[in-house]
Design a protein around this motif. Structure first.
Motif, mmCIF file in Angstrom:
data_model
loop_
_atom_site.group_PDB
_atom_site.id
_atom_site.type_symbol
_atom_site.label_atom_id
_atom_site.label_comp_id
_atom_site.label_asym_id
_atom_site.label_seq_id
_atom_site.Cartn_x
_atom_site.Cartn_y
_atom_site.Cartn_z
ATOM 1 N N ALA A 253 0.765 -1.328 -0.021
ATOM 2 C CA ALA A 253 0.673 0.140 -0.012
ATOM 3 C C ALA A 253 0.903 1.048 -0.190
ATOM 4 O O ALA A 253 0.665 2.285 -0.340
ATOM 5 C CB ALA A 253 -1.428 -0.451 0.922
ATOM 6 N N ALA A 254 2.051 1.314 0.688
ATOM 7 C CA ALA A 254 2.698 2.818 0.783
ATOM 8 C C ALA A 254 3.209 2.909 -0.490
ATOM 9 O O ALA A 254 3.489 3.740 -0.888
ATOM 10 C CB ALA A 254 3.929 1.561 1.803
ATOM 11 N N GLU A 255 3.613 1.548 -1.407
ATOM 12 C CA GLU A 255 4.347 2.287 -2.942
ATOM 13 C C GLU A 255 3.307 2.561 -3.928
ATOM 14 O O GLU A 255 3.576 4.179 -3.891
ATOM 15 C CB GLU A 255 4.738 0.430 -3.505
ATOM 16 C CG GLU A 255 6.235 0.444 -3.025
ATOM 17 C CD GLU A 255 6.385 -0.845 -3.535
ATOM 18 O OE1 GLU A 255 5.802 -1.486 -5.115
ATOM 19 O OE2 GLU A 255 6.818 -1.786 -3.461
ATOM 20 N N THR A 256 2.055 2.760 -3.358
ATOM 21 C CA THR A 256 0.734 3.261 -4.342
ATOM 22 C C THR A 256 0.907 4.744 -4.045
ATOM 23 O O THR A 256 0.958 5.563 -4.929
ATOM 24 C CB THR A 256 -0.502 2.100 -3.871
ATOM 25 O OG1 THR A 256 -0.470 1.353 -4.613
ATOM 26 C CG2 THR A 256 -1.730 3.832 -4.763
ATOM 27 N N ALA A 257 0.730 5.633 -2.939
ATOM 28 C CA ALA A 257 0.676 6.351 -2.831
ATOM 29 C C ALA A 257 2.316 7.268 -3.228
ATOM 30 O O ALA A 257 2.051 8.156 -3.656
ATOM 31 C CB ALA A 257 1.034 6.844 -1.209
ATOM 32 N N LYS B 115 4.307 5.885 -5.540
ATOM 33 C CA LYS B 115 3.941 6.028 -7.055
ATOM 34 C C LYS B 115 3.237 7.186 -7.942
ATOM 35 O O LYS B 115 3.382 7.462 -8.869
ATOM 36 C CB LYS B 115 3.121 5.071 -7.564
ATOM 37 C CG LYS B 115 4.544 3.246 -7.663
ATOM 38 C CD LYS B 115 3.740 2.007 -7.767
ATOM 39 C CE LYS B 115 5.186 1.354 -7.995
ATOM 40 N NZ LYS B 115 4.383 0.530 -8.116
ATOM 41 N N HIS B 116 2.067 7.335 -7.516
ATOM 42 C CA HIS B 116 0.539 8.746 -7.498
ATOM 43 C C HIS B 116 2.070 9.602 -7.366
ATOM 44 O O HIS B 116 1.521 11.008 -8.105
ATOM 45 C CB HIS B 116 0.124 8.646 -6.468
ATOM 46 C CG HIS B 116 -1.525 9.477 -6.835
ATOM 47 N ND1 HIS B 116 -2.153 9.490 -7.306
ATOM 48 C CD2 HIS B 116 -1.050 10.801 -6.552
ATOM 49 C CE1 HIS B 116 -3.037 10.547 -7.640
ATOM 50 N NE2 HIS B 116 -2.287 11.575 -6.342
ATOM 51 N N ALA B 117 2.985 10.167 -6.467
ATOM 52 C CA ALA B 117 3.341 11.181 -6.403
ATOM 53 C C ALA B 117 4.579 11.384 -7.230
ATOM 54 O O ALA B 117 5.056 12.302 -8.027
ATOM 55 C CB ALA B 117 3.701 11.271 -5.359
ATOM 56 N N ARG B 118 5.057 10.521 -7.957
ATOM 57 C CA ARG B 118 6.633 10.155 -8.632
ATOM 58 C C ARG B 118 6.023 10.699 -10.331
ATOM 59 O O ARG B 118 6.156 11.114 -11.222
ATOM 60 C CB ARG B 118 6.659 8.613 -8.428
ATOM 61 C CG ARG B 118 7.954 8.948 -8.086
ATOM 62 C CD ARG B 118 8.410 7.222 -8.121
ATOM 63 N NE ARG B 118 8.592 6.757 -9.055
ATOM 64 C CZ ARG B 118 8.588 5.185 -8.702
ATOM 65 N NH1 ARG B 118 8.558 4.789 -7.708
ATOM 66 N NH2 ARG B 118 8.297 4.300 -9.910
ATOM 67 N N ILE B 119 3.931 10.255 -10.002
ATOM 68 C CA ILE B 119 3.641 10.445 -11.295
ATOM 69 C C ILE B 119 3.169 12.371 -11.525
ATOM 70 O O ILE B 119 3.660 12.317 -13.098
ATOM 71 C CB ILE B 119 2.026 9.270 -11.641
ATOM 72 C CG1 ILE B 119 1.866 8.256 -11.680
ATOM 73 C CG2 ILE B 119 1.256 10.144 -13.124
ATOM 74 C CD1 ILE B 119 1.274 7.515 -11.672
ATOM 75 N N LEU B 120 2.544 12.888 -10.344
ATOM 76 C CA LEU B 120 2.464 14.269 -10.964
ATOM 77 C C LEU B 120 3.933 14.681 -10.726
ATOM 78 O O LEU B 120 4.179 15.775 -11.148
ATOM 79 C CB LEU B 120 1.793 14.342 -9.468
ATOM 80 C CG LEU B 120 0.558 14.284 -9.035
ATOM 81 C CD1 LEU B 120 0.026 14.834 -7.686
ATOM 82 C CD2 LEU B 120 -0.034 15.366 -9.830
ATOM 83 N N ASP B 121 5.361 14.377 -10.288
ATOM 84 C CA ASP B 121 6.529 14.969 -10.423
ATOM 85 C C ASP B 121 6.905 14.963 -11.547
ATOM 86 O O ASP B 121 7.302 15.872 -12.270
ATOM 87 C CB ASP B 121 7.941 14.159 -9.614
ATOM 88 C CG ASP B 121 7.292 14.571 -8.224
ATOM 89 O OD1 ASP B 121 6.881 15.566 -7.354
ATOM 90 O OD2 ASP B 121 7.837 13.738 -7.254
ATOM 91 N N GLY C 212 -0.822 1.804 -18.802
ATOM 92 C CA GLY C 212 -1.294 1.008 -17.697
ATOM 93 C C GLY C 212 -2.516 1.586 -16.905
ATOM 94 O O GLY C 212 -2.965 1.785 -16.450
ATOM 95 N N PRO C 213 -1.533 1.166 -15.613
ATOM 96 C CA PRO C 213 -1.856 1.676 -14.470
ATOM 97 C C PRO C 213 -2.360 3.151 -14.466
ATOM 98 O O PRO C 213 -2.730 4.036 -13.447
ATOM 99 C CB PRO C 213 -0.487 1.551 -13.822
ATOM 100 C CG PRO C 213 0.368 1.115 -14.175
ATOM 101 C CD PRO C 213 -0.092 0.774 -15.594
ATOM 102 N N PHE C 214 -2.338 4.397 -15.637
ATOM 103 C CA PHE C 214 -2.519 5.500 -15.722
ATOM 104 C C PHE C 214 -4.195 6.104 -14.868
ATOM 105 O O PHE C 214 -3.905 6.539 -13.860
ATOM 106 C CB PHE C 214 -2.654 6.415 -16.409
ATOM 107 C CG PHE C 214 -2.745 7.754 -16.779
ATOM 108 C CD1 PHE C 214 -1.452 8.973 -16.293
ATOM 109 C CD2 PHE C 214 -3.523 7.548 -17.716
ATOM 110 C CE1 PHE C 214 -1.914 10.437 -15.971
ATOM 111 C CE2 PHE C 214 -4.090 9.566 -17.092
ATOM 112 C CZ PHE C 214 -3.067 10.626 -17.073
#
Lengths: 193, 193
Positions: B5-9, B11-17, B45-47
């Motif tokens: 679960a920690a990775e998901t948040a 990754k979300h931040a990494r997409i935004l960066d 895909g996971p976008f």
DNA sequence: TGTACATCAGTGAACGCGCGTTCACTGATGTAC
DNA sequence: TGTACATCAGTGAACGCGCGTTCACTGATGTAC
């Protein structure tokens, strides 16, 4: 079929007009070759009879819009107080709301740096515009330096970009008004900090 | 497969960066969802596990870059003379050459007005920036009006847009220098015309 | 604590679409005689 | 001046491509017992 020779040159000019307007209104990448040709009343095919590529059209449409813009400045400054009126018109609601007929720099500024062909056409336009500003800024020839022309231009372009980007009409008008008032006040004092 | 679960948040931040950097570097329409995802080390895909659409990402990436930009201003103004340094840094060659880490307004200014979602996020950013400028402009609290903050911001954004659009490095540096000198001189005199 | 299983973020092939660009074809214009 | 024909800008179908977006599938994680 073959068409009268006179029509060909006129169609070429119409493509440039349509491209210059649509690019300024929507940005380079949001306007397709087909859309430009439709705006001239033709199909997309003959585009390549007139221009080598979309990229070539971008550069030429900047030259086209630049010639028009420079002659507008020349016309404005031919009469007394014309430059002041020009500056106020630049920072008007009308100009904000009609990018398709307006300033190249404010409409395509952030996109031009990414298109090699557009960049050099734009540079020539900016050089010519700075020179006209230097000669005609309304606060008298003694203070009218090239640096002051550049500062004035930067303020104007920045103000229009921000006024257009913003969602809030009151804030947008405030930006235009404040920068207009700043120009009316003349050059920056050298007695600041 | 399922991921911690920690990775998901994260990754979300990494997409935004990645999105905030790529959009500023290349513009909204020149960056694809696939390119952004590749920059985060994922497939495209996971976008859609993270964002509803590319348009939603545009708006959120502006909020993301805005938060960073505002905290940079806050950090700068926490120390004495920090605002002056901030203004000089804004008009530096480094900033000109790194749009991906730089000012939102100068990088995406002309494109934001065309994207409804981006516009309102941008408006909030501009409002917050103006307020910080008003409080911290270096030429003393008595003269530091909101109008002067807006004029200063317009100059800076315009200068950076022009300096980046131009093909000629000498002219580009001249624009930055002239506007830097103008800011150093303080607010516009009211004794102009 | 150990086992059985539901969860769900990531994978990668696939979708329809519009893009820039090409090309075989058309037929009135302009030219040669 | 009248006729025969080469020219070439415009037509519109077609091209390959990359886009935003969807989806059946995978399999380690987290949970129920």
């Amino acid at each position: 079929m073959r068409y009268p020779a006179a029509e060909t040159a006129e169609k070429h000019a119409r493509i440039l007009d349509a491209a210059a307007a649509l690019f300024r209104k929507s940005g380079f990448s949001n306007v397709s070759v087909g859309e430009i040709m439709r705006a001239t009343g033709l199909t997309h095919g003959p585009f390549y009879n007139h221009f080598a590529s979309k990229e070539a059209l971008m550069a030429q449409s900047i030259e086209h819009a630049s010639a028009k813009a420079l002659s507008d400045i020349d016309a404005a400054t031919a009469i007394d107080g014309g430059m002041e009126k020009y500056l106020q018109g630049y920072l008007s609601i009308d100009h904000r709301d009609s990018p398709e007929n307006g300033c190249l720099m404010a409409a395509l500024g952030t996109e031009i740096g990414r298109e090699a062909g557009a960049r050099s056409a734009f540079t020539a336009h900016l050089v010519a515009t700075i020179e006209r500003f230097r000669k005609h800024l309304p606060w008298g020839s003694k203070k009218a330096t090239r640096a002051e022309a550049i500062r004035t231009l930067a303020s104007m372009v920045g103000a229009l970009v921000l006024a257009r980007a913003v969602d809030d009409d009151a804030l947008s008008r405030e930006i235009l008004r404040d920068v207009r008032d700043g120009l009316r006040a003349g050059p920056r004092s050298q007695a600041g900090l």
